[in-house]
Design a protein around this motif. Structure first.
Motif, PDB file in Angstrom:
ATOM      1  N   VAL A  10       6.028   6.570  -1.260  1.00  0.00           N
ATOM      2  CA  VAL A  10       5.475   6.123  -2.541  1.00  0.00           C
ATOM      3  C   VAL A  10       4.122   5.475  -2.274  1.00  0.00           C
ATOM      4  CG1 VAL A  10       5.817   4.653  -4.561  1.00  0.00           C
ATOM      5  CG2 VAL A  10       7.803   5.708  -3.451  1.00  0.00           C
ATOM      6  N   LEU A  11       3.125   5.959  -2.989  1.00  0.00           N
ATOM      7  CA  LEU A  11       1.765   5.439  -2.929  1.00  0.00           C
ATOM      8  C   LEU A  11       1.352   5.030  -4.349  1.00  0.00           C
ATOM      9  CD1 LEU A  11       0.306   8.237  -0.661  1.00  0.00           C
ATOM     10  CD2 LEU A  11       0.516   5.837  -0.023  1.00  0.00           C
ATOM     11  N   PRO A  12       0.252   4.290  -4.490  1.00  0.00           N
ATOM     12  CA  PRO A  12      -0.203   3.914  -5.829  1.00  0.00           C
ATOM     13  C   PRO A  12      -0.367   5.143  -6.724  1.00  0.00           C
ATOM     14  CG  PRO A  12      -1.486   2.770  -4.170  1.00  0.00           C
ATOM     15  CD  PRO A  12      -0.644   3.777  -3.443  1.00  0.00           C
ATOM     16  N   GLY A  13       0.030   5.014  -7.989  1.00  0.00           N
ATOM     17  CA  GLY A  13      -0.113   6.111  -8.943  1.00  0.00           C
ATOM     18  C   GLY A  13       0.946   7.187  -8.826  1.00  0.00           C
ATOM     19  N   HIS A  14       2.034   6.920  -8.105  1.00  0.00           N
ATOM     20  CA  HIS A  14       3.102   7.906  -7.928  1.00  0.00           C
ATOM     21  C   HIS A  14       3.651   8.350  -9.282  1.00  0.00           C
ATOM     22  CE1 HIS A  14       6.910   9.695  -6.627  1.00  0.00           C
ATOM     23  NE2 HIS A  14       6.445   9.675  -5.392  1.00  0.00           N
ATOM     24  N   LEU A  15       4.063   9.578  -9.354  1.00  0.00           N
ATOM     25  CA  LEU A  15       4.694  10.122 -10.552  1.00  0.00           C
ATOM     26  C   LEU A  15       5.948   9.308 -10.873  1.00  0.00           C
ATOM     27  CD1 LEU A  15       4.632  12.528 -12.573  1.00  0.00           C
ATOM     28  CD2 LEU A  15       6.190  13.682 -11.008  1.00  0.00           C
ATOM     29  N   PRO A  16       6.132   8.873 -12.108  1.00  0.00           N
ATOM     30  CA  PRO A  16       7.347   8.111 -12.445  1.00  0.00           C
ATOM     31  C   PRO A  16       8.607   8.902 -12.089  1.00  0.00           C
ATOM     32  CG  PRO A  16       5.756   7.940 -14.217  1.00  0.00           C
ATOM     33  CD  PRO A  16       5.226   8.971 -13.252  1.00  0.00           C
ATOM     34  N   SER A  17       9.543   8.212 -11.449  1.00  0.00           N
ATOM     35  CA  SER A  17      10.773   8.856 -10.980  1.00  0.00           C
ATOM     36  C   SER A  17      11.892   7.842 -10.915  1.00  0.00           C
ATOM     37  CB  SER A  17      10.580   9.431  -9.566  1.00  0.00           C
ATOM     38  OG  SER A  17       9.475  10.268  -9.481  1.00  0.00           O
TER      39      SER A  17
ATOM     40  N   ILE B 252      10.556   4.211  -9.983  1.00  0.00           N
ATOM     41  CA  ILE B 252       9.141   4.316  -9.640  1.00  0.00           C
ATOM     42  C   ILE B 252       8.341   4.570 -10.911  1.00  0.00           C
ATOM     43  CG2 ILE B 252       7.415   5.597  -8.310  1.00  0.00           C
ATOM     44  CD1 ILE B 252       9.796   6.544  -6.524  1.00  0.00           C
ATOM     45  N   SER B 253       7.318   3.749 -11.135  1.00  0.00           N
ATOM     46  CA  SER B 253       6.360   4.010 -12.205  1.00  0.00           C
ATOM     47  C   SER B 253       4.988   4.117 -11.555  1.00  0.00           C
ATOM     48  CB  SER B 253       6.393   2.889 -13.254  1.00  0.00           C
ATOM     49  OG  SER B 253       5.788   1.721 -12.759  1.00  0.00           O
ATOM     50  N   THR B 254       3.963   4.356 -12.342  1.00  0.00           N
ATOM     51  CA  THR B 254       2.625   4.517 -11.759  1.00  0.00           C
ATOM     52  C   THR B 254       2.082   3.227 -11.166  1.00  0.00           C
ATOM     53  OG1 THR B 254       1.655   4.201 -13.939  1.00  0.00           O
ATOM     54  CG2 THR B 254       1.976   6.475 -13.212  1.00  0.00           C
ATOM     55  N   SER B 255       2.616   2.061 -11.607  1.00  0.00           N
ATOM     56  CA  SER B 255       2.086   0.789 -11.102  1.00  0.00           C
ATOM     57  C   SER B 255       3.134  -0.105 -10.433  1.00  0.00           C
ATOM     58  CB  SER B 255       1.434   0.006 -12.241  1.00  0.00           C
ATOM     59  OG  SER B 255       2.396  -0.255 -13.258  1.00  0.00           O
TER      60      SER B 255
ATOM     61  N   GLU C   8       0.810  -1.218   0.000  1.00  0.00           N
ATOM     62  CA  GLU C   8       0.000   0.000   0.000  1.00  0.00           C
ATOM     63  C   GLU C   8       0.844   1.270   0.000  1.00  0.00           C
ATOM     64  OE1 GLU C   8      -2.767   0.021   3.236  1.00  0.00           O
ATOM     65  OE2 GLU C   8      -3.535  -1.963   2.725  1.00  0.00           O
ATOM     66  N   HIS C   9       2.008   1.205   0.677  1.00  0.00           N
ATOM     67  CA  HIS C   9       2.795   2.420   0.896  1.00  0.00           C
ATOM     68  C   HIS C   9       4.217   2.017   1.242  1.00  0.00           C
ATOM     69  CE1 HIS C   9       3.140   6.375   3.497  1.00  0.00           C
ATOM     70  NE2 HIS C   9       3.893   6.422   2.419  1.00  0.00           N
ATOM     71  N   VAL C  10       5.189   2.726   0.694  1.00  0.00           N
ATOM     72  CA  VAL C  10       6.599   2.478   1.001  1.00  0.00           C
ATOM     73  C   VAL C  10       7.265   3.822   1.282  1.00  0.00           C
ATOM     74  CG1 VAL C  10       8.787   1.596   0.105  1.00  0.00           C
ATOM     75  CG2 VAL C  10       6.677   0.460  -0.521  1.00  0.00           C
ATOM     76  N   VAL C  11       8.119   3.863   2.292  1.00  0.00           N
ATOM     77  CA  VAL C  11       8.910   5.054   2.590  1.00  0.00           C
ATOM     78  C   VAL C  11      10.372   4.692   2.361  1.00  0.00           C
ATOM     79  CG1 VAL C  11       9.569   6.764   4.320  1.00  0.00           C
ATOM     80  CG2 VAL C  11       7.213   5.899   4.255  1.00  0.00           C
ATOM     81  N   LEU C  12      11.052   5.506   1.536  1.00  0.00           N
ATOM     82  CA  LEU C  12      12.420   5.222   1.106  1.00  0.00           C
ATOM     83  C   LEU C  12      13.375   6.330   1.526  1.00  0.00           C
ATOM     84  CD1 LEU C  12      11.266   4.363  -2.501  1.00  0.00           C
ATOM     85  CD2 LEU C  12      12.066   2.695  -0.828  1.00  0.00           C
ATOM     86  N   PRO C  13      14.654   5.977   1.788  1.00  0.00           N
ATOM     87  CA  PRO C  13      15.651   6.988   2.158  1.00  0.00           C
ATOM     88  C   PRO C  13      16.302   7.608   0.924  1.00  0.00           C
ATOM     89  CG  PRO C  13      16.621   4.817   2.355  1.00  0.00           C
ATOM     90  CD  PRO C  13      15.177   4.616   1.932  1.00  0.00           C
ATOM     91  N   GLY C  14      15.633   8.558   0.311  1.00  0.00           N
ATOM     92  CA  GLY C  14      16.190   9.238  -0.859  1.00  0.00           C
ATOM     93  C   GLY C  14      17.361  10.114  -0.488  1.00  0.00           C
ATOM     94  N   ILE C  15      18.248  10.326  -1.416  1.00  0.00           N
ATOM     95  CA  ILE C  15      19.437  11.143  -1.159  1.00  0.00           C
ATOM     96  C   ILE C  15      19.055  12.582  -0.806  1.00  0.00           C
ATOM     97  CG2 ILE C  15      19.940  11.855  -3.527  1.00  0.00           C
ATOM     98  CD1 ILE C  15      22.837  10.561  -2.006  1.00  0.00           C
ATOM     99  N   GLU C  16      17.873  13.018  -1.251  1.00  0.00           N
ATOM    100  CA  GLU C  16      17.425  14.372  -0.945  1.00  0.00           C
ATOM    101  C   GLU C  16      16.385  14.406   0.177  1.00  0.00           C
ATOM    102  OE1 GLU C  16      16.280  16.407  -4.495  1.00  0.00           O
ATOM    103  OE2 GLU C  16      18.203  16.000  -5.457  1.00  0.00           O
ATOM    104  N   GLY C  17      16.143  13.256   0.821  1.00  0.00           N
ATOM    105  CA  GLY C  17      15.198  13.191   1.920  1.00  0.00           C
ATOM    106  C   GLY C  17      14.293  11.977   1.806  1.00  0.00           C
ATOM    107  N   GLN C  18      13.492  11.762   2.827  1.00  0.00           N
ATOM    108  CA  GLN C  18      12.565  10.634   2.838  1.00  0.00           C
ATOM    109  C   GLN C  18      11.554  10.787   1.705  1.00  0.00           C
ATOM    110  OE1 GLN C  18      13.777   8.300   4.438  1.00  0.00           O
ATOM    111  NE2 GLN C  18      12.812   8.103   6.421  1.00  0.00           N
ATOM    112  N   LEU C  19      11.215   9.663   1.086  1.00  0.00           N
ATOM    113  CA  LEU C  19      10.306   9.665  -0.052  1.00  0.00           C
ATOM    114  C   LEU C  19       9.207   8.647   0.191  1.00  0.00           C
ATOM    115  CD1 LEU C  19       9.603  10.345  -3.057  1.00  0.00           C
ATOM    116  CD2 LEU C  19      11.173   8.496  -3.678  1.00  0.00           C
TER     117      LEU C  19
END
Length: 129
Positions: free
Chosen positions: A34-41, A71-74, A21-32
């Protein structure tokens, strides 16, 4: 749709491949988050803890020594330099990672390596058993 495909992969093995349902990641620029439909990155990860959540509850936690996330939308795929499950880790494993990070911190000769080593220490030292 309230979930998406998530994979956490290290060079050794696939640690997790599941719908989440949800993931929190340690991005180099801060916590990120991710939820369903996230902007591709495409995001570079610093050493830290990946948290997999269901609602507001943490389902599982994984230490990553760095890497990147696609990260993609799905789908979201983490390709980690090194990773392990915090829940299945023991004192020896955590201790060896702390020793490695302290050694890297002492030997760091640039800001990036210092930052990486300090990030490892910041997330590993508070881990409770």
């Amino acid at each position: 749709m309230n979930d998406f495909n998530f994979e956490l992969v290290s060079p050794e093995r696939v640690l997790l491949s599941s719908r989440v349902e949800h993931v929190v990641l340690p991005g180099i620029e801060g916590q990120l988050g991710v939820l369903p439909g996230h902007l591709p990155s495409l995001v570079i990860l610093k050493p830290g803890i990946v948290c997999v959540l269901s609602g507001t509850s943490v389902v599982s936690r994984y230490y990553v020594r760095g890497g990147f996330v696609d990260i993609s939308t799905s789908d979201t795929v983490v390709l980690a330099e090194h990773a392990f499950s915090i829940e299945s880790a023991n004192r020896d494993l955590i201790g060896s990672e702390i020793i490695l990070a302290e050694d890297k911190l002492r030997k760091s000769d640039d800001v990036r390596s210092y930052f990486s080593a300090q990030s490892s220490l910041d997330c590993l030292k508070p881990v409770q058993f």
